[in-house]
Scaffold this motif. Sequence first.
Motif, mmCIF file in Angstrom:
data_model
loop_
_atom_site.group_PDB
_atom_site.id
_atom_site.type_symbol
_atom_site.label_atom_id
_atom_site.label_comp_id
_atom_site.label_asym_id
_atom_site.label_seq_id
_atom_site.Cartn_x
_atom_site.Cartn_y
_atom_site.Cartn_z
ATOM 1 N N GLY A 135 57.233 74.347 50.268
ATOM 2 C CA GLY A 135 57.494 74.812 48.996
ATOM 3 C C GLY A 135 56.254 74.702 47.967
ATOM 4 O O GLY A 135 55.911 75.819 47.280
ATOM 5 N N LEU A 136 55.612 73.536 48.188
ATOM 6 C CA LEU A 136 54.340 73.389 47.458
ATOM 7 C C LEU A 136 53.385 74.399 47.811
ATOM 8 O O LEU A 136 52.658 75.151 47.073
ATOM 9 C CB LEU A 136 53.719 71.850 47.445
ATOM 10 C CG LEU A 136 54.693 71.014 46.913
ATOM 11 C CD1 LEU A 136 54.216 69.526 47.201
ATOM 12 C CD2 LEU A 136 55.208 71.089 45.701
ATOM 13 N N ALA A 178 54.201 77.882 46.377
ATOM 14 C CA ALA A 178 53.788 77.877 45.043
ATOM 15 C C ALA A 178 52.369 78.168 44.857
ATOM 16 O O ALA A 178 51.998 78.861 44.177
ATOM 17 C CB ALA A 178 54.166 76.544 44.256
ATOM 18 N N PRO A 185 45.681 66.311 48.455
ATOM 19 C CA PRO A 185 46.016 65.500 47.739
ATOM 20 C C PRO A 185 47.518 64.992 47.907
ATOM 21 O O PRO A 185 47.978 63.786 47.748
ATOM 22 C CB PRO A 185 45.878 66.152 46.509
ATOM 23 C CG PRO A 185 45.332 67.351 46.565
ATOM 24 C CD PRO A 185 45.060 67.557 48.060
ATOM 25 N N GLU A 186 48.339 65.974 48.175
ATOM 26 C CA GLU A 186 49.956 65.623 48.312
ATOM 27 C C GLU A 186 50.103 64.535 49.521
ATOM 28 O O GLU A 186 51.137 63.762 49.620
ATOM 29 C CB GLU A 186 50.763 66.652 48.450
ATOM 30 C CG GLU A 186 50.932 67.684 47.099
ATOM 31 C CD GLU A 186 51.731 66.913 46.153
ATOM 32 O OE1 GLU A 186 52.940 66.218 46.474
ATOM 33 O OE2 GLU A 186 51.255 66.620 44.987
ATOM 34 N N HIS A 214 52.440 59.043 43.861
ATOM 35 C CA HIS A 214 53.267 58.986 42.576
ATOM 36 C C HIS A 214 54.644 59.789 42.874
ATOM 37 O O HIS A 214 55.110 60.357 41.815
ATOM 38 C CB HIS A 214 52.478 60.075 41.716
ATOM 39 C CG HIS A 214 51.047 59.391 41.347
ATOM 40 N ND1 HIS A 214 50.985 58.285 40.534
ATOM 41 C CD2 HIS A 214 49.938 59.591 41.563
ATOM 42 C CE1 HIS A 214 49.814 57.991 40.276
ATOM 43 N NE2 HIS A 214 49.108 58.890 40.882
ATOM 44 N N ARG A 215 55.043 59.755 44.082
ATOM 45 C CA ARG A 215 56.492 60.463 44.422
ATOM 46 C C ARG A 215 57.547 59.735 43.713
ATOM 47 O O ARG A 215 57.382 58.514 43.745
ATOM 48 C CB ARG A 215 56.362 60.622 45.956
ATOM 49 C CG ARG A 215 55.862 61.769 46.581
ATOM 50 C CD ARG A 215 55.736 61.796 47.851
ATOM 51 N NE ARG A 215 55.240 60.669 48.476
ATOM 52 C CZ ARG A 215 54.717 60.450 49.735
ATOM 53 N NH1 ARG A 215 55.128 61.565 50.567
ATOM 54 N NH2 ARG A 215 54.106 59.507 50.269
ATOM 55 N N ASN A 264 58.882 73.001 42.976
ATOM 56 C CA ASN A 264 57.607 72.725 43.709
ATOM 57 C C ASN A 264 56.542 72.059 42.862
ATOM 58 O O ASN A 264 55.559 72.922 42.857
ATOM 59 C CB ASN A 264 57.438 74.307 44.086
ATOM 60 C CG ASN A 264 58.527 74.465 45.573
ATOM 61 O OD1 ASN A 264 59.151 73.740 45.526
ATOM 62 N ND2 ASN A 264 58.441 75.999 45.397
ATOM 63 N N LEU A 265 56.631 71.324 42.093
ATOM 64 C CA LEU A 265 55.650 70.625 41.368
ATOM 65 C C LEU A 265 54.784 69.599 42.261
ATOM 66 O O LEU A 265 55.251 69.144 43.324
ATOM 67 C CB LEU A 265 55.973 69.776 40.180
ATOM 68 C CG LEU A 265 56.944 70.656 39.104
ATOM 69 C CD1 LEU A 265 57.453 69.567 38.143
ATOM 70 C CD2 LEU A 265 55.987 71.716 38.569
ATOM 71 N N LEU A 266 53.406 69.218 42.078
ATOM 72 C CA LEU A 266 52.753 68.542 42.978
ATOM 73 C C LEU A 266 53.135 67.227 42.484
ATOM 74 O O LEU A 266 52.752 66.901 41.431
ATOM 75 C CB LEU A 266 51.314 68.938 42.670
ATOM 76 C CG LEU A 266 50.579 70.028 43.682
ATOM 77 C CD1 LEU A 266 51.326 71.176 43.588
ATOM 78 C CD2 LEU A 266 49.276 70.080 43.866
ATOM 79 N N SER A 267 53.684 66.374 43.437
ATOM 80 C CA SER A 267 53.596 64.992 43.083
ATOM 81 C C SER A 267 52.665 64.134 42.551
ATOM 82 O O SER A 267 52.448 63.232 41.911
ATOM 83 C CB SER A 267 54.706 64.265 44.215
ATOM 84 O OG SER A 267 53.620 63.861 45.298
ATOM 85 N N SER A 268 51.314 64.531 43.163
ATOM 86 C CA SER A 268 50.131 63.846 43.070
ATOM 87 C C SER A 268 49.471 64.248 41.740
ATOM 88 O O SER A 268 48.455 63.497 41.310
ATOM 89 C CB SER A 268 49.142 64.242 44.102
ATOM 90 O OG SER A 268 48.899 65.723 44.217
ATOM 91 N N ARG A 269 50.070 65.169 41.003
ATOM 92 C CA ARG A 269 49.453 65.664 39.668
ATOM 93 C C ARG A 269 50.155 65.385 38.392
ATOM 94 O O ARG A 269 51.381 65.302 38.672
ATOM 95 C CB ARG A 269 49.156 66.968 39.954
ATOM 96 C CG ARG A 269 47.899 67.711 40.563
ATOM 97 C CD ARG A 269 47.783 68.804 40.701
ATOM 98 N NE ARG A 269 46.424 69.452 41.185
ATOM 99 C CZ ARG A 269 45.398 69.878 40.627
ATOM 100 N NH1 ARG A 269 45.653 70.426 39.310
ATOM 101 N NH2 ARG A 269 44.338 70.208 41.226
#
Lengths: 217, 343
Positions: free
Chosen positions: A118-119, A122, A140-141, A216-217, B92-97
């Motif tokens: 999904g990322l 997006a 990054p993810e 940061h999850r 769908n947000l980036l967890s790293s940001r």
Amino acid sequence: MSSELLSLFWDSFVETLIMVGIAGGIATAVGIPLGLILSITAPGNVLERPLLNRTLGLVVNAVRSTPFIILMVAIIPLTRLITGTSIGTAAAVVPLAIAAIPFVGRLIEGALREVDAGLVEAAQAMGATPLQVVRKVLVPEALPGIINGLTIMLVNLIGFSAMAGAVGGGGLGDLGIRYGYQRFMPEVMAMVVLILIVVVQLVQTFGDVVASRVDHR
Amino acid sequence: MIQLQGITKFYAGSAGRVEALSGIDLKIDPGEIFGIIGRSGAGKSTLIRCINLLERPSEGHVLVAGRDLTVLDAAALRAARHEIGMIFQHFNLLSSRTVFDNVALPLELIGMTRSAIEERVTPLLDLVGLGDHRGRYPAQLSGGQKQRVGIARALASQPKVLLCDEATSALDPETTRSILALLRDINRRLGLTVVVITHEMQVIKDLCDRVAVLDGGRIIEQGDVFSVFTQPQMALTQTLIRDVIGHETPPGLLERLSQPHLADGAALRRLFFSGQSTDAPLISELSRRFSVDINILHGQIDEIRGRPFGSLLVLAKGEAAQLEAAWAWLAERDVRVEVAHVQ
């Protein structure tokens, strides 16, 4: 413990550090791009290239299925081409790096696969290019997973480096075999194992700390 | 603003061709909020993904702001996508940001400078009510806050169109209402065209101007929300609406009504209100004027875009002639009267 033995320990420790450090550095530098290519060229991903993906996958699997001890002697001509010699610490670095590269590639590929599709979708909806998807989203993810993968690779390399004695690479594992086993000095063997346990523990802890720092999850 | 012309999408399945969308024609006007409703598997997600070509239609053309997206090359399509914002069911947000950096992402993609990004993102965060949360990570936010970040991110590139893919389906009812209010507010303030897909009729009712009902990859009914709600044509539409508006008579009541003595000498009617008729005290006036007794058994009055509508199930007792006159009087006042049947 005699000072002679002590310096032997020190030299072996440094040799292990050199082998693991250099091979690990090369494996990281080559393995991460390899993992990226394996990941993004897979069917359904941002730069779908089925033929390239399957070919790379085959090569990776072939290297990974070759036992390290065989790989080490099999690539002696290549080692000699690169380092000018087929024995010694430098010569051991070549097979170690070559064994670690596909391993890292698969670990990185796995880490990237964990990123939610999904990322990527997006980012594509925002008009991201495939390269931007890789740089801004995938890497990054996947960073915590990538760092975990590199930690696993380093720990594995420490284990593999024990076999480097076969090509005269030296290192702690070689010391343990030659003195501890072949000269009947079990205390040397025990000491080698103890040092390796501590080193592995340090590497793992460091990797875990860095991974959780970026997670940061 | 958006025109879909003959959109068909099929996949090669094991049992031959599977058609997800068949011949969809749709025209969405600038500045309106257009809803597409359907049950799961109706093809809603595929349809909304065809608008920004995340799914490429097998046949047909997609025109956004007068430009045919299906003929663009990759670079031109990416540029066109900057004018189409999208929000998702799972955000769908980036967890790293951080919140700020998530909203900044689409602007980074077009190479905007850091200071220009700052200037653009800060007011957007205020708009969605997250000005105090800019340094937080998505994992530290509630679902509603995450969707607000998603909305701010979708608006960052100042799009003309906002696509909402089940944007409230993962949220609780209260959060859903606040997100819908925000979307409505944005639509008014920015004049943005909004396309919403959902399986919840409530979302259509609270948010949309027009609606299309999708079933089996085809649009079976469309129109402005008020008329679709008050005069649904297709059985599926009626079923979907029934979930929101209680036209269904409770079973206990039906059982009591089926006993003969109750309905004896009384008329059972369903009264449908729409438009202005609900503002007048019609029932009490009717009761006095025609000397009939009205027993309201069941009903619901709701409103869409400020226009009230609903229905009442009533049991009326009185002289037959008076009753007939009473129904005629109601009909003159825009109340549709139907004989209600009890099995």
